[in-house]
Every structure is written in C-alpha cells, then in structure tokens.
Design a protein around this motif. Structure first.
Motif, PDB file in Angstrom:
ATOM      1  N   GLU A 231       0.830  -1.199   0.000  1.00 44.76           N
ATOM      2  CA  GLU A 231       0.000   0.000   0.000  1.00 44.76           C
ATOM      3  C   GLU A 231       0.868   1.255   0.000  1.00 44.76           C
ATOM      4  N   ALA A 232       1.945   1.250   0.774  1.00 41.26           N
ATOM      5  CA  ALA A 232       2.839   2.395   0.800  1.00 41.26           C
ATOM      6  C   ALA A 232       3.516   2.602  -0.553  1.00 41.26           C
ATOM      7  N   ALA A 233       3.905   1.492  -1.197  1.00 41.58           N
ATOM      8  CA  ALA A 233       4.524   1.614  -2.521  1.00 41.58           C
ATOM      9  C   ALA A 233       3.533   2.154  -3.549  1.00 41.58           C
ATOM     10  N   ARG A 234       2.281   1.727  -3.443  1.00 40.94           N
ATOM     11  CA  ARG A 234       1.267   2.213  -4.386  1.00 40.94           C
ATOM     12  C   ARG A 234       1.032   3.700  -4.188  1.00 40.94           C
ATOM     13  N   ILE A 235       1.006   4.151  -2.940  1.00 39.11           N
ATOM     14  CA  ILE A 235       0.812   5.576  -2.666  1.00 39.11           C
ATOM     15  C   ILE A 235       1.976   6.402  -3.200  1.00 39.11           C
ATOM     16  N   ALA A 238       4.550   3.711  -7.238  1.00 41.39           N
ATOM     17  CA  ALA A 238       5.240   2.573  -7.851  1.00 41.39           C
ATOM     18  C   ALA A 238       4.239   1.691  -8.590  1.00 41.39           C
ATOM     19  N   ASN A 239       4.643   1.209  -9.756  1.00 41.98           N
ATOM     20  CA  ASN A 239       3.782   0.288 -10.489  1.00 41.98           C
ATOM     21  C   ASN A 239       3.954  -1.121  -9.946  1.00 41.98           C
ATOM     22  N   ALA A 240       3.240  -2.091 -10.533  1.00 43.68           N
ATOM     23  CA  ALA A 240       3.264  -3.466 -10.020  1.00 43.68           C
ATOM     24  C   ALA A 240       4.665  -4.070 -10.108  1.00 43.68           C
ATOM     25  N   TRP A 241       5.376  -3.811 -11.212  1.00 40.12           N
ATOM     26  CA  TRP A 241       6.729  -4.353 -11.384  1.00 40.12           C
ATOM     27  C   TRP A 241       7.675  -3.787 -10.334  1.00 40.12           C
ATOM     28  N   TRP A 245       9.699  -5.977  -7.218  1.00 38.98           N
ATOM     29  CA  TRP A 245      11.147  -6.138  -7.157  1.00 38.98           C
ATOM     30  C   TRP A 245      11.807  -5.265  -6.100  1.00 38.98           C
ATOM     31  N   ARG A 246      11.196  -4.129  -5.754  1.00 41.79           N
ATOM     32  CA  ARG A 246      11.844  -3.225  -4.807  1.00 41.79           C
ATOM     33  C   ARG A 246      11.252  -3.299  -3.401  1.00 41.79           C
ATOM     34  N   VAL A 247      10.071  -3.899  -3.277  1.00 43.67           N
ATOM     35  CA  VAL A 247       9.433  -3.956  -1.960  1.00 43.67           C
ATOM     36  C   VAL A 247       9.155  -5.394  -1.544  1.00 43.67           C
ATOM     37  N   VAL A 248       8.402  -6.117  -2.379  1.00 43.10           N
ATOM     38  CA  VAL A 248       7.952  -7.460  -2.001  1.00 43.10           C
ATOM     39  C   VAL A 248       9.104  -8.459  -2.029  1.00 43.10           C
TER      40      VAL A 248
END
Length: 334
Positions: A231-235, A238-241, A245-248
């Motif tokens: 959720e933080a990455a989406r805010i 960041a796109n799905a890719w 690779w950078r968070v999950v």
C-alpha cells in the motif's frame, strides 16, 4: 511493632543476555517438565545423528579406503603390487579421488551434467515457479484450480513422473513424434535414447515438477508479506513491477534462502528420472547415479563410491555457502 523484612530481587540489567534469563527459567522447571524437554530435544537429535551425521562422516572416512563392503577395514596402506581382491579394506589416501578425476571417464561428464541441471533449475524452474506464485497471488479467476494443477507433479513420485513423460518422448508411440508425424517411422526422433537430446528431455520433466514446488514456497512467502508495504509503494506511485522487485521481493529474503538451498539440493540429488530413463548412461551420467552404481552395483567399490559422494557433497556446499554468506551479509548491513 514488628519489622517485616522484604527481600528484593536485584534488578536485571537492560542488556542482560537472554541466555541467562533462559537458564533461570529452566531452574524452576519441575522434574517431569525436564524429562519431557529432554525427550523432545534428545529424540530428534539422536535420529539426526544416527541417520544424517554418522552416515555422512562414515562416508567421508570410507572415501579414503579401498573396500568392497565385505571384510574388515584396517590401517595398512594398499600395496599396488597386489591384486585388488587382496587389497580389500586397505587405506588408499586420496587415491580414490585421483582415480575419479583422471581414470574414470564417466566422472567429468557427470559433473558437467549436474552443473547443467543446477543451472536449468536456477535460470528456468525457479523463476517460472515464482511467476506462477505471483500470478496466483493476484487472485485471478480459478486461482485455486491452477494452484492444484501446478502442484500436482510435486505430489507424484519421480518414478511415476518418468513413466508419464515416457508416453510423451517415446520414439514409437510418444505424443511428440505423433504430432510431428514421425511415430513408428524410421526417422522418428529418439528423445530419450539420443545422448544429445535425452538430458534436455529429462530436464524438462524435472522442471515441470520443480516449478510447482517453488510456486508453493513463494506463495507462502507472498502471503507473509505485510500488506502495508504494498500500500505504501502504491501511494508513492510505484507500479506493479517496481512494487514487486523493490518492496515485495526483498521482504521475502528468508523464503529466497530456502528456495535457493532446496534448488541446489534437488538439482544435485537428481536420480530417479535419469535411472528410469536409461539407468544413467548414454548421455545421462550424474554423480548420484555413479555413487549408486559403485556402492550397490556390480562393481561393489564402496570406498570409490564414497569418494564420489564426498565430491557431490562439496559441490552442493559451494553455492549454498556462497548464497547464505551473501544473504547474511545483507542482513547485517545497517
């Protein structure tokens, strides 16, 4: 007026080691609890020593002997002037290893095939299993059905998988030769008998199974990732890719270590598929097959087979230790 004396416990320092606190708690255990704890810890330890460590150490020790499995071992050096039968049980030192490297034509092809097997698992099977896990984790329609279908090969024995793929690669009645119109023809491709093709055919079988295994491991890792990270990455835009690779993916570091270790072990202990195909000869030589053929085969060279087993152990330890060292170094970096 009576004075009551109260005994105060000395405060524990904030930095007191956890081991000291655990020892204090263990002192208050009852005798029955100590017996149960000893059994719960002792039984698995004894089983591990009996079935893992003692055989492993015994294999290393036997690799320095010339022994056919019958008779006593002794400490005298082997006499090269005597026949092998009279030299049974003698000490060869590093002669078994030297013979494997210089005078055993199947050794280096087997090492090469094991490394190819490992490379295919790392480059193809593992990324494919991770892709399956990511797609299923996104909650697509019928995800449980796809998960069951992809995991089905893992539930089957490797022997049964080899029999199933026999109907695909068979020269006379195989699916592939039937589709390309060469079934029963003199020009039919011998996928499992041709030494230039059979290794890749068997690797396709092994990848089919390994991808499902890796998929389940990564599915467990994806479920354990904190949803707030995504959720933080989406805010942040960041796109799905980028999110993966950078968070999950970095958050799944423990699963990545487990997958890498399992991949190395599975690739180097491969035996069933190649033995079912053509008993591990004619282009399908693997170290595991050579170990078996020398220890329980017709030659009965237990010492030489043990030396091959030690070589297989050392090859498997190299990538595992390098990967674990790199992973732990990243964890220690502030």
């Amino acid at each position: 007026m009576s004075t009551l004396t109260r005994t105060r416990r000395a405060p524990t320092a904030p930095g007191a080691p956890a081991a000291g606190r655990k020892r204090r708690r263990l002192r208050h255990l009852s005798a029955r609890d100590r017996v149960v704890a000893a059994l719960l810890l002792g039984i698995p330890l004894l089983l591990s020593l009996a079935f893992v460590w003692f055989p492993a150490l015994g294999t290393i020790a036997l690799s320095f002997f010339r022994w056919n499995g019958v008779g006593d071992l002794h400490t005298k050096a082997c006499d090269p002037a005597l026949p092998t039968v009279l030299n049974n049980g003698c000490v060869t030192g590093l002669q078994n290893y030297h013979q494997a490297a210089t005078n055993y034509p199947e050794f280096w092809p087997a090492v090469q095939h094991n490394l190819i097997w490992l490379a295919v698992f790392v480059v193809i099977a593992t990324p494919l299993g991770m892709l399956f896990a990511v797609v299923i984790d996104r909650g697509i329609a019928g995800s449980r059905m796809y998960q069951s279908i992809l995991f089905l090969p893992v539930m089957l024995s490797l022997a049964l998988i080899g029999i199933i793929w026999e109907f695909v690669f068979s020269q006379n009645y195989g699916v592939i030769n039937t589709v390309i119109g060469r079934s029963g023809d003199s020009n039919a491709i011998d996928w499992l008998g041709n030494p230039h093709l059979n290794l890749w055919a068997v690797l396709l079988e092994a990848t089919w199974r390994q991808a499902g295994y890796v998929m389940v491991l990564y599915l467990a890792g994806l479920k354990a990732v904190d949803p707030s990270l995504r959720e933080a990455a989406r805010i942040d835009g960041a796109n799905a890719w980028q999110t993966f690779w950078r968070v999950v993916f970095p958050a799944m570091r423990p699963i990545n270590i487990v997958v890498m270790v399992i991949t190395v072990i599975e690739s180097l202990r491969a035996f069933d598929l190649v033995y079912i195909t053509n008993k591990g000869i004619n282009g399908l030589e693997l170290l595991s097959v050579l170990v078996t053929s020398n220890i329980v085969g017709e030659t009965q060279r237990v010492g030489f087979g043990s030396a091959l087993g030690v070589v297989l152990l050392l090859i498997s330890l190299v990538p595992i230790c390098l990967f674990l060292r790199q992973s732990f170094r990243k964890e220690e970096t502030p």
